[in-house]
Write a protein that holds these residues in place. Structure first.
Motif, PDB file in Angstrom:
ATOM      1  N   MET A  34       0.844  -1.192   0.000  1.00 55.50           N
ATOM      2  CA  MET A  34       0.000   0.000   0.000  1.00 55.50           C
ATOM      3  C   MET A  34       0.885   1.249   0.000  1.00 55.50           C
ATOM      4  SD  MET A  34      -3.533  -0.192   1.614  1.00 55.50           S
ATOM      5  CE  MET A  34      -4.588  -1.591   1.603  1.00 55.50           C
ATOM      6  N   ALA A  35       0.333   2.280  -0.563  1.00 52.72           N
ATOM      7  CA  ALA A  35       1.051   3.548  -0.637  1.00 52.72           C
ATOM      8  C   ALA A  35       1.079   4.234   0.717  1.00 52.72           C
ATOM      9  CB  ALA A  35       0.353   4.461  -1.643  1.00 52.72           C
ATOM     10  N   THR A  36       2.066   5.089   0.903  1.00 53.86           N
ATOM     11  CA  THR A  36       2.115   5.936   2.088  1.00 53.86           C
ATOM     12  C   THR A  36       1.419   7.256   1.753  1.00 53.86           C
ATOM     13  OG1 THR A  36       4.193   6.987   1.447  1.00 53.86           O
ATOM     14  CG2 THR A  36       4.354   4.956   2.788  1.00 53.86           C
ATOM     15  N   PHE A  37       1.188   8.059   2.780  1.00 53.57           N
ATOM     16  CA  PHE A  37       0.583   9.376   2.559  1.00 53.57           C
ATOM     17  C   PHE A  37       1.418  10.186   1.579  1.00 53.57           C
ATOM     18  CE2 PHE A  37       0.827  13.886   4.009  1.00 53.57           C
ATOM     19  CZ  PHE A  37      -0.353  14.317   3.422  1.00 53.57           C
ATOM     20  N   SER A  38       2.727  10.214   1.758  1.00 59.85           N
ATOM     21  CA  SER A  38       3.580  11.025   0.877  1.00 59.85           C
ATOM     22  C   SER A  38       3.517  10.523  -0.565  1.00 59.85           C
ATOM     23  CB  SER A  38       5.021  11.060   1.389  1.00 59.85           C
ATOM     24  OG  SER A  38       5.563   9.769   1.464  1.00 59.85           O
ATOM     25  N   GLU A  39       3.514   9.213  -0.747  1.00 61.56           N
ATOM     26  CA  GLU A  39       3.409   8.657  -2.102  1.00 61.56           C
ATOM     27  C   GLU A  39       2.054   8.981  -2.717  1.00 61.56           C
ATOM     28  OE1 GLU A  39       6.245   4.731  -1.433  1.00 61.56           O
ATOM     29  OE2 GLU A  39       4.100   4.605  -1.016  1.00 61.56           O
ATOM     30  N   THR A  67       1.805  12.696  -3.690  1.00 60.71           N
ATOM     31  CA  THR A  67       2.580  12.932  -4.906  1.00 60.71           C
ATOM     32  C   THR A  67       1.831  12.413  -6.128  1.00 60.71           C
ATOM     33  OG1 THR A  67       4.643  12.807  -3.647  1.00 60.71           O
ATOM     34  CG2 THR A  67       4.811  12.486  -6.023  1.00 60.71           C
ATOM     35  N   GLU A  68       1.254  11.228  -6.011  1.00 59.55           N
ATOM     36  CA  GLU A  68       0.482  10.614  -7.093  1.00 59.55           C
ATOM     37  C   GLU A  68      -0.743  11.459  -7.454  1.00 59.55           C
ATOM     38  OE1 GLU A  68      -2.644   7.017  -6.745  1.00 59.55           O
ATOM     39  OE2 GLU A  68      -0.579   6.465  -6.255  1.00 59.55           O
ATOM     40  N   LEU A  69      -1.497  11.885  -6.446  1.00 60.25           N
ATOM     41  CA  LEU A  69      -2.695  12.683  -6.693  1.00 60.25           C
ATOM     42  C   LEU A  69      -2.352  14.025  -7.331  1.00 60.25           C
ATOM     43  CD1 LEU A  69      -4.637  11.906  -3.403  1.00 60.25           C
ATOM     44  CD2 LEU A  69      -5.384  11.307  -5.728  1.00 60.25           C
ATOM     45  N   MET A  70      -1.267  14.635  -6.887  1.00 57.04           N
ATOM     46  CA  MET A  70      -0.854  15.906  -7.470  1.00 57.04           C
ATOM     47  C   MET A  70      -0.445  15.732  -8.927  1.00 57.04           C
ATOM     48  SD  MET A  70       1.221  17.679  -4.318  1.00 57.04           S
ATOM     49  CE  MET A  70       1.717  19.096  -5.317  1.00 57.04           C
ATOM     50  N   ALA A  71       0.243  14.657  -9.232  1.00 52.81           N
ATOM     51  CA  ALA A  71       0.659  14.393 -10.613  1.00 52.81           C
ATOM     52  C   ALA A  71      -0.567  14.156 -11.499  1.00 52.81           C
ATOM     53  CB  ALA A  71       1.599  13.194 -10.660  1.00 52.81           C
ATOM     54  N   GLU A  72      -1.538  13.403 -10.994  1.00 52.72           N
ATOM     55  CA  GLU A  72      -2.750  13.134 -11.766  1.00 52.72           C
ATOM     56  C   GLU A  72      -3.524  14.411 -12.070  1.00 52.72           C
ATOM     57  OE1 GLU A  72      -5.053  10.142  -9.742  1.00 52.72           O
ATOM     58  OE2 GLU A  72      -3.504   8.627 -10.062  1.00 52.72           O
ATOM     59  N   LYS A  73      -3.551  15.328 -11.094  1.00 46.60           N
ATOM     60  CA  LYS A  73      -4.268  16.604 -11.283  1.00 46.60           C
ATOM     61  C   LYS A  73      -3.402  17.652 -11.964  1.00 46.60           C
ATOM     62  CE  LYS A  73      -8.202  17.218  -8.519  1.00 46.60           C
ATOM     63  NZ  LYS A  73      -9.339  17.977  -8.892  1.00 46.60           N
ATOM     64  N   GLU A  74      -2.116  17.301 -12.145  1.00 43.08           N
ATOM     65  CA  GLU A  74      -1.157  18.234 -12.731  1.00 43.08           C
ATOM     66  C   GLU A  74      -1.130  19.560 -11.979  1.00 43.08           C
ATOM     67  OE1 GLU A  74      -2.003  18.463 -16.929  1.00 43.08           O
ATOM     68  OE2 GLU A  74      -1.340  16.393 -17.250  1.00 43.08           O
ATOM     69  N   ILE A  75      -1.016  19.449 -10.670  1.00 43.71           N
ATOM     70  CA  ILE A  75      -0.984  20.634  -9.811  1.00 43.71           C
ATOM     71  C   ILE A  75       0.390  20.725  -9.138  1.00 43.71           C
ATOM     72  CG2 ILE A  75      -1.992  19.441  -7.818  1.00 43.71           C
ATOM     73  CD1 ILE A  75      -3.481  22.125  -7.245  1.00 43.71           C
ATOM     74  N   ASN A 113       5.813  20.270   0.219  1.00 42.56           N
ATOM     75  CA  ASN A 113       7.014  19.528  -0.166  1.00 42.56           C
ATOM     76  C   ASN A 113       7.502  18.612   0.953  1.00 42.56           C
ATOM     77  OD1 ASN A 113       7.065  20.590  -2.767  1.00 42.56           O
ATOM     78  ND2 ASN A 113       8.232  22.376  -2.117  1.00 42.56           N
ATOM     79  N   ASP A 114       7.391  19.052   2.190  1.00 43.93           N
ATOM     80  CA  ASP A 114       7.776  18.208   3.332  1.00 43.93           C
ATOM     81  C   ASP A 114       6.857  16.990   3.437  1.00 43.93           C
ATOM     82  OD1 ASP A 114       9.908  19.839   4.001  1.00 43.93           O
ATOM     83  OD2 ASP A 114       8.874  20.849   5.650  1.00 43.93           O
ATOM     84  N   TRP A 115       5.560  17.190   3.196  1.00 47.02           N
ATOM     85  CA  TRP A 115       4.633  16.051   3.195  1.00 47.02           C
ATOM     86  C   TRP A 115       4.996  15.079   2.089  1.00 47.02           C
ATOM     87  CZ3 TRP A 115      -0.370  19.452   3.368  1.00 47.02           C
ATOM     88  CH2 TRP A 115      -0.613  19.869   4.686  1.00 47.02           C
ATOM     89  N   LYS A 116       5.316  15.595   0.912  1.00 50.97           N
ATOM     90  CA  LYS A 116       5.661  14.736  -0.221  1.00 50.97           C
ATOM     91  C   LYS A 116       6.940  13.944   0.043  1.00 50.97           C
ATOM     92  CE  LYS A 116       5.408  16.560  -4.327  1.00 50.97           C
ATOM     93  NZ  LYS A 116       5.483  17.551  -5.420  1.00 50.97           N
ATOM     94  N   ARG A 117       7.844  14.513   0.796  1.00 50.96           N
ATOM     95  CA  ARG A 117       9.093  13.820   1.149  1.00 50.96           C
ATOM     96  C   ARG A 117       8.924  12.907   2.356  1.00 50.96           C
ATOM     97  NH1 ARG A 117      11.338  18.952   0.068  1.00 50.96           N
ATOM     98  NH2 ARG A 117      11.477  19.391   2.277  1.00 50.96           N
ATOM     99  N   GLY A 118       7.770  12.961   2.997  1.00 51.60           N
ATOM    100  CA  GLY A 118       7.538  12.147   4.186  1.00 51.60           C
ATOM    101  C   GLY A 118       8.223  12.694   5.417  1.00 51.60           C
ATOM    102  N   LYS A 119       8.580  13.973   5.372  1.00 51.31           N
ATOM    103  CA  LYS A 119       9.300  14.597   6.488  1.00 51.31           C
ATOM    104  C   LYS A 119       8.378  14.880   7.669  1.00 51.31           C
ATOM    105  CE  LYS A 119      12.430  18.411   7.478  1.00 51.31           C
ATOM    106  NZ  LYS A 119      13.097  19.608   6.943  1.00 51.31           N
TER     107      LYS A 119
END
Length: 142
Positions: free
Chosen positions: A1-6, A9-17, A34-40
């Protein structure tokens, strides 16, 4: 299963945001995205709800706990702590039982009672303990 950060990132790419665009929409700074996307950093409930509402998905999906994006129609969330108490009553559970049976300390419940925004990671433990989804726990679904 994906993590929150993954998943984010996936949802943002799909929406092109871009990060700065999403940051402006949900009211945080670009660094936070960006910190959320890195899992920081973990996400607090209020921001997780804003993200899930923006992407029109469940918290379960956003947090990587469910692989089905589905057709999620969230309800307006009530104030967290009264909803939490209602779910505990429904499950015939107490904060004492949760504290003694899990890694959640009593301080969390005190802060939530005072109106503090919980971290979704902590709510995940509570949802698992109560055998409910995150969306049900916070009142986004029946």
């Amino acid at each position: 299963m994906a993590t929150f950060s993954e998943r984010l990132t996936e949802l943002m790419a799909e929406k092109e945001i871009k990060s700065y665009e999403l940051a402006n929409i949900i009211g945080v700074n670009t660094t936070t995205i960006n910190d959320w996307k890195r899992g920081k950093y973990q996400v607090f409930l209020a921001n997780a709800i804003k993200l899930a509402d923006f992407f029109r998905c469940s918290l379960e999906y956003l947090m990587g706990r469910n692989e089905d994006f589905g057709d999620f129609e969230p309800k307006h969330c009530p104030t967290f702590y009264p909803r939490f108490l209602a779910v505990m009553a429904e499950k015939d559970c107490t904060t004492y039982r949760i504290r003694t049976d899990s890694s959640i300390s009593g301080g969390h419940f005190d802060r939530w009672k005072s109106g503090s925004d919980p971290l979704v990671l902590t709510l995940t433990t509570v949802a698992d303990y109560l055998d409910v989804t995150l969306d049900y726990l916070v009142g986004r679904e029946d």
